[in-house]
Design a protein around this motif. Structure first.
Motif, PDB file in Angstrom:
ATOM      1  N   LEU A 135       3.330  15.819 -10.631  1.00  0.00           N
ATOM      2  CA  LEU A 135       3.220  14.613 -11.444  1.00  0.00           C
ATOM      3  C   LEU A 135       3.689  14.878 -12.875  1.00  0.00           C
ATOM      4  O   LEU A 135       3.294  15.870 -13.489  1.00  0.00           O
ATOM      5  N   PRO A 136       4.503  13.983 -13.433  1.00  0.00           N
ATOM      6  CA  PRO A 136       4.862  14.097 -14.842  1.00  0.00           C
ATOM      7  C   PRO A 136       3.640  13.806 -15.707  1.00  0.00           C
ATOM      8  O   PRO A 136       2.678  13.162 -15.270  1.00  0.00           O
ATOM      9  N   TYR A 137       3.684  14.248 -16.938  1.00  0.00           N
ATOM     10  CA  TYR A 137       2.542  14.128 -17.849  1.00  0.00           C
ATOM     11  C   TYR A 137       2.062  12.680 -17.944  1.00  0.00           C
ATOM     12  O   TYR A 137       0.849  12.423 -17.978  1.00  0.00           O
ATOM     13  N   LYS A 138       2.974  11.732 -17.995  1.00  0.00           N
ATOM     14  CA  LYS A 138       2.604  10.331 -18.210  1.00  0.00           C
ATOM     15  C   LYS A 138       1.930   9.694 -17.002  1.00  0.00           C
ATOM     16  O   LYS A 138       1.371   8.600 -17.108  1.00  0.00           O
ATOM     17  N   LEU A 139       1.973  10.340 -15.849  1.00  0.00           N
ATOM     18  CA  LEU A 139       1.313   9.794 -14.664  1.00  0.00           C
ATOM     19  C   LEU A 139       0.150  10.644 -14.194  1.00  0.00           C
ATOM     20  O   LEU A 139      -0.572  10.251 -13.277  1.00  0.00           O
TER      21      LEU A 139
ATOM     22  N   TRP B  63       0.831  -1.206   0.000  1.00  0.00           N
ATOM     23  CA  TRP B  63       0.000   0.000   0.000  1.00  0.00           C
ATOM     24  C   TRP B  63       0.869   1.260   0.000  1.00  0.00           C
ATOM     25  O   TRP B  63       1.761   1.415   0.848  1.00  0.00           O
ATOM     26  N   ALA B  64       0.594   2.167  -0.921  1.00  0.00           N
ATOM     27  CA  ALA B  64       1.389   3.392  -1.024  1.00  0.00           C
ATOM     28  C   ALA B  64       1.261   4.273   0.205  1.00  0.00           C
ATOM     29  O   ALA B  64       2.135   5.100   0.474  1.00  0.00           O
ATOM     30  N   GLU B  65       0.173   4.124   0.973  1.00  0.00           N
ATOM     31  CA  GLU B  65      -0.013   4.922   2.176  1.00  0.00           C
ATOM     32  C   GLU B  65       0.870   4.454   3.329  1.00  0.00           C
ATOM     33  O   GLU B  65       1.121   5.205   4.275  1.00  0.00           O
TER      34      GLU B  65
ATOM     35  N   ALA C  90       2.688   7.489  -8.631  1.00  0.00           N
ATOM     36  CA  ALA C  90       1.988   8.774  -8.589  1.00  0.00           C
ATOM     37  C   ALA C  90       1.647   9.174  -7.159  1.00  0.00           C
ATOM     38  O   ALA C  90       1.832  10.333  -6.759  1.00  0.00           O
ATOM     39  N   ARG C  91       1.164   8.228  -6.374  1.00  0.00           N
ATOM     40  CA  ARG C  91       0.789   8.527  -4.986  1.00  0.00           C
ATOM     41  C   ARG C  91       1.998   8.938  -4.164  1.00  0.00           C
ATOM     42  O   ARG C  91       1.936   9.881  -3.369  1.00  0.00           O
ATOM     43  N   ARG C  92       3.111   8.234  -4.344  1.00  0.00           N
ATOM     44  CA  ARG C  92       4.309   8.569  -3.565  1.00  0.00           C
ATOM     45  C   ARG C  92       4.884   9.920  -4.002  1.00  0.00           C
ATOM     46  O   ARG C  92       5.458  10.640  -3.185  1.00  0.00           O
TER      47      ARG C  92
END
Length: 237
Positions: free
Chosen positions: A137-141, A59-61, A127-129
């Motif tokens: 966020l970069p364009y791809k994410l 889990w990213a959290e 993306a979450r991290r």
């Protein structure tokens, strides 16, 4: 349809994650309670929250990224190479370095990210991290406002599903049934936490991560009915 995609436009990637702290008792009281609530459904009554904590890296959290490996094709005439590289170390820094790669080399509409189960795990986790660390966020994410057909992501597991939403196939199994040579790995995903925190051997994890990137690329080639990569075509940069 896959043959219409230029292989040089794809960044294949894989991440490895671990719990944010080595032990449950290193979390503050609030985070311990939140983990107990978050994990209740998965662990049910079989494990306590503390006993279940070794799985927190999912889990990213409650986890963190310890390395991101990427791989991309370079085509020149009849010559083909697949180059791999890995970002590792302190999470905030490796995420900034990975973002720099995306922003500088994979920022055009034609560019795609590809992972195995990437849409469910790797892409949203990164993306979450990044958001946790305050990294734009970069364009791809950055998927906010994008229509499904505008999302620049490929997923070899999704491609193998052929519309079957219930089906799950591991990368290892898919490689086996497609006749892809099994990489010589001395660890698996369940061992990453131990190797990182107890053995302090990040190099083993990086090697494992890079091998998964190569295998993902090999699966993609088989889905296109292309020739598999020969070992001599794989380069670490």
């Amino acid at each position: 349809m896959l043959h219409k995609i230029n292989l040089e436009h794809i960044l294949f990637l894989d991440i490895e994650t671990v719990p944010e702290s080595e032990r449950f008792d290193q979390l503050d009281d609030a985070k311990q309670e939140l983990w107990e609530q978050k994990s209740q459904y998965q662990r049910k009554d079989e494990f306590s929250a503390e006993e279940f904590y070794d799985r927190a890296g999912i889990w990213a959290e409650f986890g963190k990224i310890i390395c991101i490996s990427g791989g991309y094709f370079h085509l020149k005439g009849d010559m083909r190479t697949f180059r791999t590289t890995t970002f590792y170390g302190e999470e905030s820094q490796l995420l900034k370095e990975f973002k720099k790669l995306l922003d500088s080399h994979f920022n055009q509409p034609k560019h795609l990210l590809c992972g195995h189960n990437g849409k469910e795990f790797d892409f949203p986790y990164i993306a979450r991290r990044m958001i946790v660390h305050g990294i734009p966020l970069p364009y791809k994410l950055n998927l906010f406002g994008k229509k499904p057909w505008e999302i620049p992501h490929l997923d070899t597991m999704e491609l193998w599903k052929f519309g079957d939403y219930k089906h799950y196939t591991s990368l290892k199994l898919l490689a086996n049934i497609l006749g892809i040579p099994s990489p010589k790995q001395d660890i698996d995903g369940s061992m990453v936490r131990q190797v990182y925190y107890e053995d302090n051997d990040l190099d083993r994890i990086i090697n494992y991560c890079e091998l998964d990137v190569v295998t993902t690329a090999q699966v993609f080639l088989r889905l296109r009915n292309d020739d598999l990569l020969d070992e001599s075509e794989i380069k670490k940069v």
